[in-house]
Motif scaffolding. Sequence first.
Motif, PDB file in Angstrom:
ATOM      1  N   GLN A   9       0.817  -1.215   0.000  1.00  0.00           N
ATOM      2  CA  GLN A   9       0.000   0.000   0.000  1.00  0.00           C
ATOM      3  C   GLN A   9       0.846   1.259   0.000  1.00  0.00           C
ATOM      4  O   GLN A   9       0.415   2.296  -0.476  1.00  0.00           O
ATOM      5  N   LYS A  10       2.046   1.167   0.495  1.00  0.00           N
ATOM      6  CA  LYS A  10       2.921   2.340   0.556  1.00  0.00           C
ATOM      7  C   LYS A  10       3.488   2.653  -0.823  1.00  0.00           C
ATOM      8  O   LYS A  10       3.827   1.763  -1.579  1.00  0.00           O
ATOM      9  N   GLY A  11       3.593   3.887  -1.140  1.00  0.00           N
ATOM     10  CA  GLY A  11       4.186   4.294  -2.406  1.00  0.00           C
ATOM     11  C   GLY A  11       5.699   4.398  -2.297  1.00  0.00           C
ATOM     12  O   GLY A  11       6.261   4.545  -1.204  1.00  0.00           O
ATOM     13  N   GLY A  12       6.368   4.305  -3.427  1.00  0.00           N
ATOM     14  CA  GLY A  12       7.807   4.501  -3.458  1.00  0.00           C
ATOM     15  C   GLY A  12       8.632   3.368  -2.886  1.00  0.00           C
ATOM     16  O   GLY A  12       9.773   3.590  -2.465  1.00  0.00           O
ATOM     17  N   VAL A  13       8.078   2.161  -2.873  1.00  0.00           N
ATOM     18  CA  VAL A  13       8.825   1.028  -2.312  1.00  0.00           C
ATOM     19  C   VAL A  13       9.395   0.109  -3.389  1.00  0.00           C
ATOM     20  O   VAL A  13       9.992  -0.913  -3.072  1.00  0.00           O
ATOM     21  N   GLY A  14       9.221   0.462  -4.649  1.00  0.00           N
ATOM     22  CA  GLY A  14       9.822  -0.310  -5.735  1.00  0.00           C
ATOM     23  C   GLY A  14       8.942  -1.375  -6.348  1.00  0.00           C
ATOM     24  O   GLY A  14       9.448  -2.309  -6.969  1.00  0.00           O
ATOM     25  N   LYS A  15       7.626  -1.248  -6.217  1.00  0.00           N
ATOM     26  CA  LYS A  15       6.724  -2.262  -6.782  1.00  0.00           C
ATOM     27  C   LYS A  15       6.851  -2.344  -8.297  1.00  0.00           C
ATOM     28  O   LYS A  15       7.013  -3.428  -8.854  1.00  0.00           O
ATOM     29  N   THR A  16       6.791  -1.204  -8.968  1.00  0.00           N
ATOM     30  CA  THR A  16       6.877  -1.194 -10.432  1.00  0.00           C
ATOM     31  C   THR A  16       8.243  -1.661 -10.892  1.00  0.00           C
ATOM     32  O   THR A  16       8.352  -2.487 -11.808  1.00  0.00           O
ATOM     33  N   ASP A  37      -0.416  -3.424 -16.053  1.00  0.00           N
ATOM     34  CA  ASP A  37      -0.150  -2.164 -15.363  1.00  0.00           C
ATOM     35  C   ASP A  37      -1.474  -1.472 -15.068  1.00  0.00           C
ATOM     36  O   ASP A  37      -2.088  -0.881 -15.945  1.00  0.00           O
ATOM     37  N   LEU A  38      -1.925  -1.546 -13.835  1.00  0.00           N
ATOM     38  CA  LEU A  38      -3.189  -0.908 -13.448  1.00  0.00           C
ATOM     39  C   LEU A  38      -2.968   0.416 -12.726  1.00  0.00           C
ATOM     40  O   LEU A  38      -3.925   1.049 -12.294  1.00  0.00           O
ATOM     41  N   ASP A  39      -1.737   0.836 -12.593  1.00  0.00           N
ATOM     42  CA  ASP A  39      -1.420   2.099 -11.937  1.00  0.00           C
ATOM     43  C   ASP A  39      -1.781   3.263 -12.859  1.00  0.00           C
ATOM     44  O   ASP A  39      -1.405   3.265 -14.029  1.00  0.00           O
ATOM     45  N   PRO A  40      -2.513   4.260 -12.355  1.00  0.00           N
ATOM     46  CA  PRO A  40      -2.871   5.402 -13.200  1.00  0.00           C
ATOM     47  C   PRO A  40      -1.659   6.143 -13.781  1.00  0.00           C
ATOM     48  O   PRO A  40      -1.748   6.762 -14.832  1.00  0.00           O
ATOM     49  N   GLN A  41      -0.518   6.086 -13.105  1.00  0.00           N
ATOM     50  CA  GLN A  41       0.681   6.743 -13.628  1.00  0.00           C
ATOM     51  C   GLN A  41       1.302   5.973 -14.786  1.00  0.00           C
ATOM     52  O   GLN A  41       2.077   6.532 -15.555  1.00  0.00           O
ATOM     53  N   ALA A  42       0.977   4.700 -14.921  1.00  0.00           N
ATOM     54  CA  ALA A  42       1.410   3.850 -16.038  1.00  0.00           C
ATOM     55  C   ALA A  42       2.924   3.795 -16.214  1.00  0.00           C
ATOM     56  O   ALA A  42       3.427   3.763 -17.326  1.00  0.00           O
ATOM     57  N   ASN A  43       3.666   3.765 -15.115  1.00  0.00           N
ATOM     58  CA  ASN A  43       5.121   3.720 -15.217  1.00  0.00           C
ATOM     59  C   ASN A  43       5.633   2.403 -15.792  1.00  0.00           C
ATOM     60  O   ASN A  43       6.625   2.388 -16.524  1.00  0.00           O
ATOM     61  N   ALA A  44       4.978   1.294 -15.489  1.00  0.00           N
ATOM     62  CA  ALA A  44       5.402   0.015 -16.074  1.00  0.00           C
ATOM     63  C   ALA A  44       5.172   0.039 -17.589  1.00  0.00           C
ATOM     64  O   ALA A  44       6.003  -0.432 -18.362  1.00  0.00           O
ATOM     65  N   THR A  45       4.068   0.605 -17.998  1.00  0.00           N
ATOM     66  CA  THR A  45       3.767   0.711 -19.425  1.00  0.00           C
ATOM     67  C   THR A  45       4.810   1.567 -20.135  1.00  0.00           C
ATOM     68  O   THR A  45       5.336   1.188 -21.178  1.00  0.00           O
ATOM     69  N   SER A  46       5.142   2.705 -19.553  1.00  0.00           N
ATOM     70  CA  SER A  46       6.110   3.594 -20.192  1.00  0.00           C
ATOM     71  C   SER A  46       7.514   3.011 -20.187  1.00  0.00           C
ATOM     72  O   SER A  46       8.319   3.335 -21.056  1.00  0.00           O
ATOM     73  N   SER A  47       7.819   2.111 -19.255  1.00  0.00           N
ATOM     74  CA  SER A  47       9.154   1.496 -19.233  1.00  0.00           C
ATOM     75  C   SER A  47       9.379   0.604 -20.452  1.00  0.00           C
ATOM     76  O   SER A  47      10.513   0.307 -20.803  1.00  0.00           O
TER      77      SER A  47
END
Length: 89
Positions: A9-16, A37-47
Amino acid sequence: MKIVAIANQKGGVGKTTTAVNLGAALAELGHRILLVDLDPQANATSSFGLQGVEQISLYEPLLGEASITHAPRSPVYRTGRSRFGRRRS
Protein backbone atom coordinates in the motif's frame (compact mmCIF):
# COMPACT_ATOMS: atom_id res chain seq x y z
CA MET A 1 1.04 -21.33 -15.04
CA LYS A 2 2.08 -19.27 -12.03
CA ILE A 3 0.70 -15.93 -10.99
CA VAL A 4 2.92 -13.47 -9.16
CA ALA A 5 1.55 -10.28 -7.63
CA ILE A 6 3.71 -7.50 -6.25
CA ALA A 7 1.74 -5.33 -3.85
CA ASN A 8 2.27 -2.85 -1.06
CA GLN A 9 0.00 0.00 0.00
CA LYS A 10 2.92 2.34 0.56
CA GLY A 11 4.19 4.29 -2.41
CA GLY A 12 7.81 4.50 -3.46
CA VAL A 13 8.82 1.03 -2.31
CA GLY A 14 9.82 -0.31 -5.73
CA LYS A 15 6.72 -2.26 -6.78
CA THR A 16 6.88 -1.19 -10.43
CA THR A 17 10.65 -1.55 -10.65
CA THR A 18 10.45 -5.04 -9.13
CA ALA A 19 7.60 -6.12 -11.44
CA VAL A 20 9.26 -4.80 -14.62
CA ASN A 21 12.69 -6.23 -13.81
CA LEU A 22 11.33 -9.58 -12.63
CA GLY A 23 9.24 -9.85 -15.79
CA ALA A 24 12.22 -8.94 -17.98
CA ALA A 25 14.46 -11.46 -16.22
CA LEU A 26 11.91 -14.25 -16.56
CA ALA A 27 11.40 -13.36 -20.23
CA GLU A 28 15.17 -13.59 -20.76
CA LEU A 29 14.95 -17.14 -19.38
CA GLY A 30 12.32 -17.98 -22.00
CA HIS A 31 9.17 -17.68 -19.88
CA ARG A 32 6.04 -16.10 -21.32
CA ILE A 33 5.15 -13.00 -19.34
CA LEU A 34 2.03 -10.89 -19.04
CA LEU A 35 2.60 -7.67 -17.11
CA VAL A 36 -0.63 -5.82 -16.32
CA ASP A 37 -0.15 -2.16 -15.36
CA LEU A 38 -3.19 -0.91 -13.45
CA ASP A 39 -1.42 2.10 -11.94
CA PRO A 40 -2.87 5.40 -13.20
CA GLN A 41 0.68 6.74 -13.63
CA ALA A 42 1.41 3.85 -16.04
CA ASN A 43 5.12 3.72 -15.22
CA ALA A 44 5.40 0.01 -16.07
CA THR A 45 3.77 0.71 -19.43
CA SER A 46 6.11 3.59 -20.19
CA SER A 47 9.15 1.50 -19.23
CA PHE A 48 8.40 -0.59 -22.33
CA GLY A 49 8.06 2.48 -24.56
CA LEU A 50 4.26 2.32 -24.80
CA GLN A 51 3.43 5.74 -23.39
CA GLY A 52 1.85 6.74 -26.71
CA VAL A 53 -1.01 4.23 -26.28
CA GLU A 54 -3.93 6.33 -25.07
CA GLN A 55 -7.65 5.88 -24.63
CA ILE A 56 -7.19 2.17 -23.96
CA SER A 57 -7.97 1.29 -20.41
CA LEU A 58 -9.28 -1.42 -18.12
CA TYR A 59 -10.96 1.23 -15.95
CA GLU A 60 -14.52 0.81 -17.24
CA PRO A 61 -14.43 -3.02 -17.40
CA LEU A 62 -13.10 -3.19 -13.83
CA LEU A 63 -15.99 -0.99 -12.67
CA GLY A 64 -18.47 -3.18 -14.53
CA GLU A 65 -19.38 -0.33 -16.88
CA ALA A 66 -18.06 -2.07 -20.02
CA SER A 67 -17.22 -5.56 -21.15
CA ILE A 68 -13.60 -6.51 -21.64
CA THR A 69 -14.61 -8.12 -24.94
CA HIS A 70 -15.89 -4.75 -26.19
CA ALA A 71 -12.94 -2.69 -25.00
CA PRO A 72 -10.71 -1.25 -27.71
CA ARG A 73 -7.62 -3.35 -28.26
CA SER A 74 -4.18 -1.91 -28.10
CA PRO A 75 -1.72 -2.67 -30.87
CA VAL A 76 0.68 -5.51 -30.21
CA TYR A 77 4.26 -4.37 -29.92
CA ARG A 78 6.81 -7.00 -30.84
CA THR A 79 10.26 -5.70 -31.51
CA GLY A 80 12.11 -9.01 -31.64
CA ARG A 81 14.48 -7.63 -29.04
CA SER A 82 14.50 -8.05 -25.31
CA ARG A 83 14.37 -5.07 -23.01
CA PHE A 84 18.16 -5.30 -22.79
CA GLY A 85 18.73 -5.02 -26.54
CA ARG A 86 19.70 -8.65 -27.16
CA ARG A 87 18.05 -10.44 -30.04
CA ARG A 88 15.42 -12.96 -28.96
CA SER A 89 15.75 -16.42 -30.40
